[in-house]
Design an enzyme around this catalytic site. Structure first.
Site, mmCIF file in Angstrom:
data_model
loop_
_atom_site.group_PDB
_atom_site.id
_atom_site.type_symbol
_atom_site.label_atom_id
_atom_site.label_comp_id
_atom_site.label_asym_id
_atom_site.label_seq_id
_atom_site.Cartn_x
_atom_site.Cartn_y
_atom_site.Cartn_z
ATOM 1 N N ASP A 218 -73.735 27.289 -1.732
ATOM 2 C CA ASP A 218 -73.860 25.838 -1.887
ATOM 3 C C ASP A 218 -72.878 25.340 -2.955
ATOM 4 O OD1 ASP A 218 -75.558 23.428 -1.273
ATOM 5 O OD2 ASP A 218 -75.909 23.506 -3.433
ATOM 6 N N GLU A 267 -70.048 46.691 -1.886
ATOM 7 C CA GLU A 267 -70.771 47.941 -2.166
ATOM 8 C C GLU A 267 -71.834 48.198 -1.109
ATOM 9 O OE1 GLU A 267 -72.702 47.723 -5.920
ATOM 10 O OE2 GLU A 267 -70.860 47.085 -6.928
HETATM 11 C C1 NOJ Z 1 -75.084 20.732 -0.395
HETATM 12 C C2 NOJ Z 1 -76.344 20.833 0.395
HETATM 13 O O1 NOJ Z 1 -76.006 21.076 1.729
HETATM 14 C C3 NOJ Z 1 -77.073 19.529 0.198
HETATM 15 O O2 NOJ Z 1 -78.175 19.412 1.059
HETATM 16 C C4 NOJ Z 1 -77.478 19.420 -1.242
HETATM 17 O O3 NOJ Z 1 -78.054 18.145 -1.472
HETATM 18 C C5 NOJ Z 1 -76.274 19.577 -2.167
HETATM 19 N N1 NOJ Z 1 -75.402 20.652 -1.778
HETATM 20 C C6 NOJ Z 1 -76.722 19.860 -3.573
HETATM 21 O O4 NOJ Z 1 -77.228 21.173 -3.655
#
Ligand code: NOJ
Length: 553
Positions: A218, A267
């Protein structure tokens, strides 16, 4: 939640040996809150996912990516993690996670989990203690705490804005400010601090030891901030995002983190992968994330944002493949996810309006284009991502009442760009019943009354249904050696405007993105078509907004 009476029968042989499986994999995103609810509390859970895994096996995907199911106050749908090694009780337990992973593997499906390293929840133990201990606490160094500007520290430390609207800083009663690129409940980690890096290396191992096949990272472009947290200096920051290098996004230093993570992944056996959620100004900068010693794939948001128009699609397909070729990574393709309006609704509206659409538009047009777009995507070289419910042709729910909405950006930005709940409505499995088979109770977001007709049950066995189109397409993709392989598209030149035609040995794909029919020579025998087609006298009248797959000699 842990009665493991598996209905995971007729397993495909589990293929977990080291292969380059991910280079042409079709990966299905599950948004756990909205997939399947095993205990009738209105919220999806891990046991619900486990029971529905055979649907994914039957669909024919290679892997499932699970959006976060970790302990979280749900300020941002679980992207605010309070404990990276625990399952939120609303989703079940670690035993349930283990059961999902095991059953998926038994069905020949790989499992990718979400990793949220840019920020934690404000309920994470480190942050809670940092707040409780007050200014000067060493734990504050693991986040970005700063004194404010102005005579009394009443102004934020810099001019950065949150992606969800408003300032990217919140002031505590003790006077310190902390940075959050997203909601105030999502404080950003300070990745310069060795404890943060150590903790995430340990979290990676925790889930790798649990048997996961990879991680979706993310905000992979966000962890490193420019030295000194400099001001941006005016302008509409939300408009600059994705078009410009920002002091909080796409900083070169982030790549050292990925090189370190890659050594850990390598790994482990079984060819495990990282896929980056990296919003960068260009596809070339996205390619930096998938250099051979970094991550494996990155989402192609340029493709997701492209309008349904042949010239624009061809340009972004070529530029994506051109950008990935030098680093040897596969291109990826995606049309929908949990952050954007579903493509059946984007394509139902005038094109070029972005990825947050609030009107239903012309549903029939949207579905016709969505089906055609899917067949185009699944014929391209590289890996494709599907989002739960797109195989049913689901539209976005554009008329959710404000009082049921949960997307934090809806509240922060007075509704601007805060419409992500519309693609997160629980999906329908059965024609009737409470919440159309999502669970025995209700559903945390209301489902439209028309959704029974779009359910898995209603569409199964109907050759004209979108579900059967997806199943057939994925079956052909498995059978046709090489579909999804390679790193370039051989376009046929001189085709009528608005059309795309490309070939690979034994296969051709013809796409009509226009609103009218187009007559062209038939390149072979029809394998699959997104709308009914007729071939006569060696020609095909390609209907409006239609893709056809051909077997060629
Ligand atoms: C991207 C995620 O897909 C989204 O849903 C989220 O609000 C933001 N990152 C923050 O983590």
């Amino acid at each position: 939640m842990t009665q493991h009476s598996t209905d995971a029968t007729e397993a495909r042989p589990a293929t977990r040996e080291a292969t380059d499986w991910w280079r042409d994999a079709v990966i299905y995103q599950v948004y756990p809150r909205s997939f399947a609810d095993s205990d009738g509390d209105g919220t999806g859970d891990l046991e619900g996912i486990r029971r529905r895994l055979p649907h994914l096996r039957d669909l024919g995907v290679d892997a499932v990516w699970l959006s976060p199911f970790y302990a979280s106050p749900q300020a941002d749908g679980g992207y605010d993690v309070a404990d990276y090694r625990a399952v939120d009780p609303m989703y079940g337990s670690l035993l349930d996670a283990d059961a999902v992973i095991r059953d998926a593997h038994g069905l020949g499906l790989r499992v990718i989990v979400d990793l949220v390293p840019n920020h934690s929840s404000d309920q994470h133990e480190w942050f809670r203690r940092a707040v409780a201990e007050g200014p000067g606490s060493p734990l504050r160094e693991r986040y970005h705490f700063r004194p404010g500007k102005g005579a009394h520290g009443e102004l934020p430390p810099n001019d950065w804005e949150s992606i969800f609207g408003g300032p990217a800083w919140t002031r505590l009663p003790d006077g310190d400010w902390y940075l959050h690129l997203f909601a105030p409940e999502q404080p950003d980690f300070n990745w310069e601090h060795p404890a943060v890096a150590d903790e995430f290396r340990s979290i990676l191992r925790f889930w790798l030891d649990m048997g996961v096949d990879g991680f979706r990272v993310d905000v992979a472009h966000g962890m490193v901030k420019a030295e000194g947290l400099p001001d941006i200096g005016g302008g509409d920051q939300l408009k600059l995002l994705g078009n410009d290098v920002m002091p909080f996004f796409d900083q070169d230093g982030v790549h050292a983190i990925y090189r370190s993570w890659r050594t850990i992944l390598d790994e482990y056996d079984g060819d495990r992968i990282f896929v980056a959620e990296a919003w960068t100004p260009t596809v070339e900068r996205t390619a930096n994330y998938v250099r051979p010693d970094e991550l494996h794939q990155a989402f192609n948001f340029q493709y997701l944002g492209a309008p349904w128009e042949a010239g624009e699609l061809r340009a972004i397909i070529d530029s994506s493949l051109d950008a990935m070729r030098p680093v040897g990574a596969p291109a990826t393709w995606v049309l929908s996810n949990h952050d954007v309006t579903r493509h059946a609704t984007r394509y139902a509206n005038p094109q070029g309006l972005g990825t947050q659409i609030r009107t239903p538009g012309d549903r029939a047009l949207g579905l016709r284009r969505a089906r055609a777009a899917t067949l185009l995507m699944l014929a391209l070289p590289g890996s494709a991502y599907l989002y739960q419910g797109e195989e049913l042709g689901l539209p976005d729910v554009t008329d959710l009442p404000d009082e049921v909405r949960q997307d934090p950006s809806f509240f922060r930005a007075q509704g601007q760009d805060g419409f992500r709940d519309g693609c997160r409505v629980p999906i329908p499995w059965t024609v009737d019943g409470p919440s159309y088979g999502f669970g025995d109770g209700g559903s945390w977001l209301p489902q439209p009354s028309t959704w029974g007709a779009l359910s898995v049950e209603a569409q199964t066995g109907d050759p004209d249904s979108t579900l059967e189109l997806y199943r057939a397409a994925l079956a052909v993709r498995r059978e046709q050696p090489g579909l999804g392989a390679g790193d370039r598209v051989e376009w046929q030149e001189g085709v009528p405007g608005g059309l795309l035609v490309f070939r690979r040995p034994g296969f051709a794909c013809t796409v009509n993105t226009t609103g009218g029919p187009a007559r062209i020579p038939a390149p072979g025998r029809v394998l699959l078509a997104s709308s009914p087609v007729t071939v006569a006298d060696g020609h095909i009248e390609l209907p409006a907004d239609t893709t056809v797959w051909w077997e060629t000699t």
